[in-house]
Scaffold this motif. Structure first.
Motif, PDB file in Angstrom:
ATOM      1  N   TYR A 287       0.806  -1.231   0.000  1.00  0.00           N
ATOM      2  CA  TYR A 287       0.000   0.000   0.000  1.00  0.00           C
ATOM      3  C   TYR A 287       0.843   1.288   0.000  1.00  0.00           C
ATOM      4  CZ  TYR A 287      -3.510  -3.429   1.336  1.00  0.00           C
ATOM      5  OH  TYR A 287      -4.317  -4.541   1.372  1.00  0.00           O
ATOM      6  N   ASP A 288       1.960   1.251  -0.719  1.00  0.00           N
ATOM      7  CA  ASP A 288       2.769   2.471  -0.834  1.00  0.00           C
ATOM      8  C   ASP A 288       2.549   3.159  -2.181  1.00  0.00           C
ATOM      9  OD1 ASP A 288       4.025   0.746  -2.569  1.00  0.00           O
ATOM     10  OD2 ASP A 288       5.967   0.767  -1.536  1.00  0.00           O
ATOM     11  N   ASN A 289       1.484   2.749  -2.886  1.00  0.00           N
ATOM     12  CA  ASN A 289       1.074   3.325  -4.174  1.00  0.00           C
ATOM     13  C   ASN A 289       2.006   2.959  -5.326  1.00  0.00           C
ATOM     14  OD1 ASN A 289      -1.219   4.733  -3.108  1.00  0.00           O
ATOM     15  ND2 ASN A 289       0.188   6.279  -2.291  1.00  0.00           N
ATOM     16  N   VAL A 290       2.853   1.948  -5.132  1.00  0.00           N
ATOM     17  CA  VAL A 290       3.729   1.458  -6.193  1.00  0.00           C
ATOM     18  C   VAL A 290       3.702  -0.066  -6.153  1.00  0.00           C
ATOM     19  CG1 VAL A 290       6.034   1.501  -7.211  1.00  0.00           C
ATOM     20  CG2 VAL A 290       5.226   3.461  -5.880  1.00  0.00           C
ATOM     21  N   ASP A 291       3.473  -0.696  -7.311  1.00  0.00           N
ATOM     22  CA  ASP A 291       3.519  -2.152  -7.366  1.00  0.00           C
ATOM     23  C   ASP A 291       4.817  -2.592  -8.032  1.00  0.00           C
ATOM     24  OD1 ASP A 291       3.151  -2.078 -10.225  1.00  0.00           O
ATOM     25  OD2 ASP A 291       1.002  -1.847  -9.891  1.00  0.00           O
ATOM     26  N   GLU A 292       5.032  -3.904  -8.092  1.00  0.00           N
ATOM     27  CA  GLU A 292       6.275  -4.423  -8.660  1.00  0.00           C
ATOM     28  C   GLU A 292       6.405  -4.122 -10.143  1.00  0.00           C
ATOM     29  OE1 GLU A 292       7.324  -8.512  -6.879  1.00  0.00           O
ATOM     30  OE2 GLU A 292       5.200  -8.206  -6.368  1.00  0.00           O
TER      31      GLU A 292
ATOM     32  N   ASP B 233       7.757  -5.131  -2.312  1.00  0.00           N
ATOM     33  CA  ASP B 233       6.337  -4.817  -2.170  1.00  0.00           C
ATOM     34  C   ASP B 233       5.764  -5.318  -0.853  1.00  0.00           C
ATOM     35  OD1 ASP B 233       4.245  -3.416  -3.321  1.00  0.00           O
ATOM     36  OD2 ASP B 233       3.317  -5.215  -4.159  1.00  0.00           O
ATOM     37  N   ALA B 234       6.636  -5.774   0.035  1.00  0.00           N
ATOM     38  CA  ALA B 234       6.202  -6.152   1.382  1.00  0.00           C
ATOM     39  C   ALA B 234       6.601  -5.088   2.402  1.00  0.00           C
ATOM     40  CB  ALA B 234       6.788  -7.502   1.772  1.00  0.00           C
TER      41      ALA B 234
ATOM     42  N   ASN C 147      10.317   2.236  -1.694  1.00  0.00           N
ATOM     43  CA  ASN C 147       9.479   2.594  -2.833  1.00  0.00           C
ATOM     44  C   ASN C 147      10.200   3.597  -3.720  1.00  0.00           C
ATOM     45  OD1 ASN C 147       8.956   5.312  -1.747  1.00  0.00           O
ATOM     46  ND2 ASN C 147       7.793   4.193  -0.165  1.00  0.00           N
ATOM     47  N   LEU C 148       9.489   4.192  -4.664  1.00  0.00           N
ATOM     48  CA  LEU C 148      10.094   5.082  -5.664  1.00  0.00           C
ATOM     49  C   LEU C 148       9.743   6.545  -5.435  1.00  0.00           C
ATOM     50  CD1 LEU C 148       9.265   2.936  -8.853  1.00  0.00           C
ATOM     51  CD2 LEU C 148      11.348   2.896  -7.475  1.00  0.00           C
ATOM     52  N   ASP C 149       9.364   6.914  -4.227  1.00  0.00           N
ATOM     53  CA  ASP C 149       8.838   8.258  -4.015  1.00  0.00           C
ATOM     54  C   ASP C 149       9.900   9.363  -4.095  1.00  0.00           C
ATOM     55  OD1 ASP C 149       6.278   7.372  -3.754  1.00  0.00           O
ATOM     56  OD2 ASP C 149       6.302   7.290  -1.570  1.00  0.00           O
TER      57      ASP C 149
END
Length: 268
Positions: free
Chosen positions: A223-228, A235-236, A241-243
């Motif tokens: 739920y960090d607004n980025v999927d694999e 993704d765990a 993430n990529l923010d």
């Protein structure tokens, strides 16, 4: 009762069985169960084990006027069987035991695609107790399979110049799976690549195998607004993430150990 049993009328597939014989009843229906008479008292569907097509199953009285007709038109395999209940009164409880008005309607069976059509020219008997299907059953059923599609039961839903069409569950995209809209399990019957036997592909964001779920890489598990598929390296863990929150050119997936301080990044 009008019985056409023994006459070859057409090759008609009904719930997966092909029939060449049909029994026509004066009481507004046909069936594929031999010479048995359709009961004059209608019922809800599914009714017993009968295999029936019911444009207007009700207690009609052709002996008081009107008649039942049929005609087979066209050439095999594109024939159409039309059965018409024309100018038939409804049975009435008091003398003269039939209504002053009468009804006219048709059933069409199409050999080409095994579709059925109900056509209603006149559904008014001049008695509110029977008009517009208020005392009739409309639908189809194969009771041997426990299947049925009831359009109405004792409900005034029919009108003059109305038509109803039934079509069998088809496989429009030819992938071997029928459309889920009519009881099959193909969630997209316009695309042969999408069906329950397909392999779930990653990163197209399509439910390829119709199981109600996307590929695991297409789901944002943390739920960090980025999927694999969009580059989430873990993704765990929502912290990876990529923010690039501090806009130093490095995100946590690229190794930024403090994404809140622009002076802290790999290689500084």
């Amino acid at each position: 009762k009008i019985n056409l049993l023994g006459e070859q009328v057409l090759n008609f597939d009904f719930y997966g069985t092909t029939y060449t014989e049909v029994t026509v009843s004066s009481d507004g229906g046909v069936h594929f169960d031999g010479a048995l008479a359709l009961p004059s008292t209608n019922d809800t569907l599914v009714y017993s084990t009968w295999r029936m097509i019911l444009p207007f199953w009700d207690n009609l009285s052709p002996d008081a006027g009107g008649d039942v007709y049929y005609e087979l038109t066209g050439t095999e395999p594109d024939r159409v069987l039309t059965i018409e209940w024309r100018d038939i009164p409804h049975y009435h409880l008091t003398y003269p035991y039939y209504t002053s008005g009468d009804a006219s309607f048709e059933l069409k069976l199409f050999e080409t695609d095994n579709a059925m059509e109900f056509h209603y020219q006149d559904v008014e008997f001049g008695d509110a107790s029977y008009d517009h299907g208020v005392s009739a059953t409309v639908g189809i059923q194969d009771g041997t399979l426990g299947h049925g599609l009831e359009r109405s039961y004792n409900t005034a839903v029919l009108s003059n110049e109305m038509a109803i069409r039934y079509e069998p569950c088809l496989d429009d995209d030819g992938d071997g799976y029928a459309d889920d809209f009519c009881g099959g399990d193909d969630c997209d019957d316009d695309d042969a690549a999408i069906n329950p036997g397909a392999t779930e592909a990653a990163c197209d964001y399509i439910d390829n195998d119709c199981d109600g779920a996307l590929h695991e890489q297409e789901v944002d598990d943390d739920y960090d607004n980025v999927d694999e598929c969009n580059g989430d390296c873990d993704d765990a863990d929502p912290a990876l993430n990529l923010d690039d929150l501090d806009l130093d050119g490095y995100d946590t997936c690229a190794g930024d150990c403090d994404d809140y301080d622009a002076n802290v990044f790999p290689g500084n």
